[in-house]
Design a protein around this motif. Sequence first.
Motif: not given
Length: 313
Positions: A97, A152, A183, A185-186, A254
């Motif tokens: 991250h 998150e 959250t 995320q990609d 993850e």
Amino acid sequence: MRQAADWYARLSADPHDAAIGAAWRRWHGQSEAHRQAWRYVERVGRRFAALQEDGDTAVRTLRAARRTELSRRQALRTLGVLSGGALLGWFGWRDTHLAGLVAAWCADYRTATGEVRDFLLADGTRIWLNAASALDSDYQPRLRRLHLLAGEVLIDTAFEDRPFVVDTAEGRLRALGTRFSVTQQDGHTRLAVFEGAVEVRTAGSGAARIVRAGEQLRFDRRAIGDPEPAAQARQAWSRGLLLVDDMSLAEFVEELSGHHRGYLGVAPEVAGLRVMGTYPLHDSERILGMLEGALPIVVQRPLPWWTSIEARR
């Protein structure tokens, strides 16, 4: 087995809730199959009893540590050490991250790898930031706005006349008096609603949907996915715990990666193995050791900052 694992997670999350306890006893007494499944889940759970105790200690330690904040200069020196080697800098940027955190280095609220923090905002709203997360706050006379830059956040909104919104790269979420987690995320955002409701509106197409309490879904800039039951365990990280109910090893990794320093990956041939249990997030290395003892896997560490999970030969 799914029902037994669900009851185990619920009882672990709320051990003093009399209603949950009574409902579990009714379920447990319905059939021998239920009792057999429960005995199996209990045996698995006992493997992690020591970790549970460590997790309680870790929560207290984290609360005490919040009183001390590293100066930005110290943090920059640490970042310089991490990025000193070309390979370390590249893999740290690409596979953890750090990219999001560096981009959000000046964020109003932020956490490091392995750190969970909570904050009380000016209007009484309470937020919890998961590890490796960053968030900006922009309170205006007519709008309360948060911008999730990475990671998150769990939000318990305070009642007020001004609308409360959370922006991500994929769209805007408007709280309708609620408790929910978001959250980043990609390429997509994950939303889980625990109380009240949240309106989702995508940034690209303007598609909108209201997500009710007990639902979760994912969306990108153009489309909103179908809702599914929200896992109450998604709130447990705010207490320093990871509650796992029949999760794939890939999903588990993850979740754990934000609490593990360096690269953490899993080989495709074992990515689908199922994981359950309660894990303290402060000790990722011990968690990996417990998994190695319970699953047909081996944890490889070719370099101090590189960890991979592979099939046991």
